[in-house]
Design a protein around this motif. Structure first.
Motif, PDB file in Angstrom:
ATOM      1  N   LEU A   1      37.063  42.974  30.554  1.00 43.66           N
ATOM      2  CA  LEU A   1      37.337  43.156  29.127  1.00 43.66           C
ATOM      3  C   LEU A   1      36.650  42.046  28.322  1.00 43.66           C
ATOM      4  O   LEU A   1      36.569  40.895  28.767  1.00 43.66           O
ATOM      5  N   THR A   2      36.182  42.413  27.136  1.00 39.99           N
ATOM      6  CA  THR A   2      35.337  41.518  26.332  1.00 39.99           C
ATOM      7  C   THR A   2      35.946  40.118  26.130  1.00 39.99           C
ATOM      8  O   THR A   2      35.268  39.113  26.328  1.00 39.99           O
ATOM      9  N   ALA A   3      37.223  40.075  25.760  1.00 35.21           N
ATOM     10  CA  ALA A   3      37.838  38.777  25.454  1.00 35.21           C
ATOM     11  C   ALA A   3      37.746  37.840  26.654  1.00 35.21           C
ATOM     12  O   ALA A   3      37.504  36.635  26.503  1.00 35.21           O
ATOM     13  N   TYR A   4      37.942  38.386  27.839  1.00 36.72           N
ATOM     14  CA  TYR A   4      37.952  37.548  29.042  1.00 36.72           C
ATOM     15  C   TYR A   4      36.539  37.277  29.541  1.00 36.72           C
ATOM     16  O   TYR A   4      36.263  36.208  30.085  1.00 36.72           O
ATOM     17  N   LYS A   5      35.632  38.245  29.331  1.00 41.45           N
ATOM     18  CA  LYS A   5      34.215  37.987  29.645  1.00 41.45           C
ATOM     19  C   LYS A   5      33.728  36.821  28.804  1.00 41.45           C
ATOM     20  O   LYS A   5      33.038  35.939  29.290  1.00 41.45           O
ATOM     21  N   ASN A   6      34.115  36.831  27.513  1.00 36.83           N
ATOM     22  CA  ASN A   6      33.686  35.760  26.607  1.00 36.83           C
ATOM     23  C   ASN A   6      34.237  34.400  27.033  1.00 36.83           C
ATOM     24  O   ASN A   6      33.700  33.365  26.664  1.00 36.83           O
ATOM     25  N   MET A   7      35.342  34.422  27.805  1.00 35.39           N
ATOM     26  CA  MET A   7      35.909  33.158  28.290  1.00 35.39           C
ATOM     27  C   MET A   7      35.247  32.741  29.602  1.00 35.39           C
ATOM     28  O   MET A   7      35.625  31.716  30.181  1.00 35.39           O
ATOM     29  N   GLY A   8      34.317  33.564  30.101  1.00 39.82           N
ATOM     30  CA  GLY A   8      33.554  33.162  31.287  1.00 39.82           C
ATOM     31  C   GLY A   8      33.990  33.822  32.591  1.00 39.82           C
ATOM     32  O   GLY A   8      33.426  33.545  33.645  1.00 39.82           O
ATOM     33  N   TYR A   9      35.008  34.685  32.532  1.00 42.66           N
ATOM     34  CA  TYR A   9      35.422  35.366  33.766  1.00 42.66           C
ATOM     35  C   TYR A   9      34.413  36.465  34.101  1.00 42.66           C
ATOM     36  O   TYR A   9      33.894  37.125  33.202  1.00 42.66           O
ATOM     37  N   ASN A  10      34.178  36.661  35.411  1.00 48.60           N
ATOM     38  CA  ASN A  10      33.180  37.620  35.870  1.00 48.60           C
ATOM     39  C   ASN A  10      33.797  38.498  36.957  1.00 48.60           C
ATOM     40  O   ASN A  10      34.317  37.983  37.955  1.00 48.60           O
ATOM     41  N   ILE A  11      33.741  39.799  36.778  1.00 46.57           N
ATOM     42  CA  ILE A  11      34.381  40.717  37.722  1.00 46.57           C
ATOM     43  C   ILE A  11      33.812  40.573  39.132  1.00 46.57           C
ATOM     44  O   ILE A  11      34.506  40.851  40.125  1.00 46.57           O
ATOM     45  N   ALA A  12      32.578  40.094  39.253  1.00 40.08           N
ATOM     46  CA  ALA A  12      31.985  39.908  40.585  1.00 40.08           C
ATOM     47  C   ALA A  12      32.814  38.940  41.443  1.00 40.08           C
ATOM     48  O   ALA A  12      32.774  38.997  42.672  1.00 40.08           O
ATOM     49  N   ASP A  13      33.591  38.076  40.786  1.00 36.24           N
ATOM     50  CA  ASP A  13      34.425  37.121  41.515  1.00 36.24           C
ATOM     51  C   ASP A  13      35.753  37.734  41.985  1.00 36.24           C
ATOM     52  O   ASP A  13      36.562  37.045  42.617  1.00 36.24           O
ATOM     53  N   TYR A  14      35.986  38.998  41.637  1.00 38.12           N
ATOM     54  CA  TYR A  14      37.279  39.640  41.957  1.00 38.12           C
ATOM     55  C   TYR A  14      37.050  40.998  42.636  1.00 38.12           C
ATOM     56  O   TYR A  14      37.405  42.049  42.088  1.00 38.12           O
ATOM     57  N   PRO A  15      36.444  40.962  43.832  1.00 37.61           N
ATOM     58  CA  PRO A  15      36.023  42.217  44.472  1.00 37.61           C
ATOM     59  C   PRO A  15      37.183  43.170  44.797  1.00 37.61           C
ATOM     60  O   PRO A  15      37.012  44.385  44.688  1.00 37.61           O
ATOM     61  N   VAL A  16      38.332  42.646  45.173  1.00 34.64           N
ATOM     62  CA  VAL A  16      39.445  43.547  45.525  1.00 34.64           C
ATOM     63  C   VAL A  16      39.992  44.204  44.252  1.00 34.64           C
ATOM     64  O   VAL A  16      40.269  45.415  44.231  1.00 34.64           O
ATOM     65  N   SER A  17      40.110  43.429  43.190  1.00 31.37           N
ATOM     66  CA  SER A  17      40.558  44.006  41.912  1.00 31.37           C
ATOM     67  C   SER A  17      39.618  45.136  41.497  1.00 31.37           C
ATOM     68  O   SER A  17      40.057  46.212  41.082  1.00 31.37           O
ATOM     69  N   TYR A  18      38.312  44.879  41.620  1.00 27.63           N
ATOM     70  CA  TYR A  18      37.351  45.912  41.222  1.00 27.63           C
ATOM     71  C   TYR A  18      37.477  47.152  42.104  1.00 27.63           C
ATOM     72  O   TYR A  18      37.493  48.281  41.607  1.00 27.63           O
ATOM     73  N   ASP A  19      37.594  46.932  43.404  1.00 24.92           N
ATOM     74  CA  ASP A  19      37.709  48.088  44.314  1.00 24.92           C
ATOM     75  C   ASP A  19      38.975  48.895  44.004  1.00 24.92           C
ATOM     76  O   ASP A  19      38.931  50.131  43.933  1.00 24.92           O
ATOM     77  N   ASN A  20      40.096  48.203  43.802  1.00 21.16           N
ATOM     78  CA  ASN A  20      41.345  48.909  43.469  1.00 21.16           C
ATOM     79  C   ASN A  20      41.167  49.750  42.202  1.00 21.16           C
ATOM     80  O   ASN A  20      41.557  50.925  42.142  1.00 21.16           O
ATOM     81  N   TYR A  21      40.590  49.108  41.201  1.00 23.09           N
ATOM     82  CA  TYR A  21      40.416  49.763  39.898  1.00 23.09           C
ATOM     83  C   TYR A  21      39.463  50.954  39.970  1.00 23.09           C
ATOM     84  O   TYR A  21      39.732  52.029  39.419  1.00 23.09           O
ATOM     85  N   SER A  22      38.345  50.771  40.674  1.00 26.10           N
ATOM     86  CA  SER A  22      37.261  51.758  40.593  1.00 26.10           C
ATOM     87  C   SER A  22      37.628  53.085  41.256  1.00 26.10           C
ATOM     88  O   SER A  22      37.018  54.104  40.956  1.00 26.10           O
ATOM     89  N   ARG A  23      38.640  53.066  42.118  1.00 31.10           N
ATOM     90  CA  ARG A  23      39.010  54.300  42.836  1.00 31.10           C
ATOM     91  C   ARG A  23      40.400  54.798  42.434  1.00 31.10           C
ATOM     92  O   ARG A  23      40.946  55.696  43.052  1.00 31.10           O
ATOM     93  N   GLU A  24      40.972  54.191  41.391  1.00 27.95           N
ATOM     94  CA  GLU A  24      42.378  54.457  41.054  1.00 27.95           C
ATOM     95  C   GLU A  24      42.517  55.509  39.955  1.00 27.95           C
ATOM     96  O   GLU A  24      41.772  55.518  38.973  1.00 27.95           O
ATOM     97  N   ILE A  25      43.514  56.383  40.138  1.00 26.97           N
ATOM     98  CA  ILE A  25      43.923  57.320  39.089  1.00 26.97           C
ATOM     99  C   ILE A  25      45.451  57.327  39.075  1.00 26.97           C
ATOM    100  O   ILE A  25      46.081  57.569  40.106  1.00 26.97           O
TER     101      ILE A  25
END
Ligand SMILES: *Cc1c(COP(=O)(O)O)cnc(C)c1O
Length: 398
Positions: free
Chosen positions: A350-374
């Motif tokens: 999300l933009t606000a957190y990207k602007n604070m320097g967080y990068n989704i590449a550092d959170y692979p499990v979060s991304y995997d959970n999210y990308s396949r979730e409904i």
């Protein structure tokens, strides 16, 4: 169209709200106090303070503990923004860590993220499933962690370690090793927002389960004032004859619960286990029945040896798909008149957190959970036929 999560409003709720409106007292008063007592009894804890949202409750408690600039608070990357915005509001630094495949904050990652600046850890009971609290409490009670902890005020000194502040927005009524959520972390905050299992339209509750060297009654009184401008008397106390003079002890917040909201909460809590949780579990089980034996699907855990969920969010995952494919599947489900959702978009996306320097590449499990979730619809008024309609829509879309 099958909606995603409409509230269940029936005559019992309407009548109690009307009774509150006609009672002559509509803001914080007897109904709020009674609702607080009932939640405390339900969770088997000493004290509960109701507020106007979980977000306000979390922020109030960070301030109560004296969390501020220079301090760090460990939070999961996989949560709603409310968990982390309150840390930012306090001027402290959120230290985001990755979660486990079960969506819950990784205790190992908490351990690695601890520093002498860590003042609090905020586990989030995603989907209604309690986090691994025994392990989290063991981490903060570790001798080296206690030794490195740098208390900046009397409250922090009394605790002698980082605070465990649970975001239990999803998990009212869940169980962890024989205890209800509310009784397992130092402080637990529930949400009664309109989409949550129990709703007061907007609302929240702060559950106090601090160690025995804290005086819950005194903290409750302090928090009552702090949630009402830091004023020595609330509006009800001031109505007593001759009791008009007040003082303000500190610049407080304005986040008290109204008796109109508490009227809704009282009716719902009374029948929460027998009616709401019972029906939600039936729907969870029906989804598991439909998807559990088909290996294209990964079904969520909601009952284990140590934990029972509050059945808040049915987070279905599809195996071996990309984020774009998930989006397409969701689109097709919508086209079949079924509302679905995603819980959640990890904060580093999300933009606000990207602007604070967080990068989704550092959170692979979060991304995997999210990308396949409904997330599938779950609510009291969802009929068995509609549950079948949801299952068919998901399978056809896939
Ligand atoms: C809904 C939610 C909140 C915020 O609750 P409010 O009562 O709306 O402030 C916090 N955390 C999570 C995980 C939530 O889903």
């Amino acid at each position: 169209m099958i909606p995603f999560s409409p509230p269940h409003i029936d005559d019992a709720i309407v009548n109690e709200v009307v009774a509150a409106l006609r009672s002559g007292w509509i803001t914080t008063g007897p109904r709020t106090k009674l609702f607080e007592q009932k939640i405390a009894e339900y969770c088997c804890i000493k004290k509960v303070l109701c507020v106007n949202s979980a977000s306000a409750g979390l922020e109030l408690m960070l301030h109560w503990f004296g969390v501020g600039p220079g301090d760090e608070v460990i939070v999961p990357a996989y949560t709603y923004t409310a968990t982390v915005e309150v840390v930012v509001h306090c001027g402290a630094t959120p230290v985001m860590v990755d979660v486990n495949p079960d969506f819950l904050i990784s205790v190992e990652n908490i351990r690695k993220a601890l520093s002498p600046k860590t003042k609090a850890i905020m586990p989030v009971d995603i989907a209604g499933m309690p986090c691994d609290y025994e392990e989290i409490m063991a981490v903060v009670n570790d001798e080296e962690v206690r030794r490195n902890f740098q208390p900046a005020n009397e409250t922090q000194e009394r605790l002698g370690r980082p605070l465990v502040l649970s975001d239990a927005a999803h998990s009212l009524g869940a169980w962890y090793k024989g205890k209800h959520t509310g009784a397992v972390a130092d402080i637990t905050v529930f949400s009664f927002h309109a989409v949550k299992n129990l709703t007061t339209a907007e609302g929240g509750a702060i559950c106090l389960a601090l160690p025995d060297n804290f005086d819950a009654e005194a903290i409750y009184k302090q928090l009552c004032a702090f949630s009402l401008h830091g004023q020595s008397k609330d509006a009800l106390a001031k109505t007593q004859v001759g009791n008009w003079r007040y003082d303000v002890y500190e610049c407080g917040y304005k986040c008290n619960m109204t008796d109109i909201a508490a009227a809704m909460g009282l009716v719902e809590l009374d029948r929460y286990d027998a009616m709401i949780l019972k029906r939600r579990k039936e729907i969870f089980d029906a989804y598991t029945q439909a998807f559990g034996s088909d290996d294209r699907f990964q079904i969520p855990e909601y009952e284990t040896a140590d934990k029972t969920s509050s059945y808040h969010v049915y987070a279905l995952r599809i195996r071996n798909i990309t984020e774009a494919q998930r989006d397409t599947i969701m689109q097709r489900i919508f086209e079949q008149e079924v509302s679905v959702n995603v819980h959640f978009i990890p904060l580093p996306m999300l933009t606000a957190y990207k602007n604070m320097g967080y990068n989704i590449a550092d959170y692979p499990v979060s991304y995997d959970n999210y990308s396949r979730e409904i997330t599938l619809p779950v609510y009291y008024d969802l009929t068995d036929e509609q549950v079948q309609q949801v299952c068919n829509a998901v399978k056809r879309s896939l």
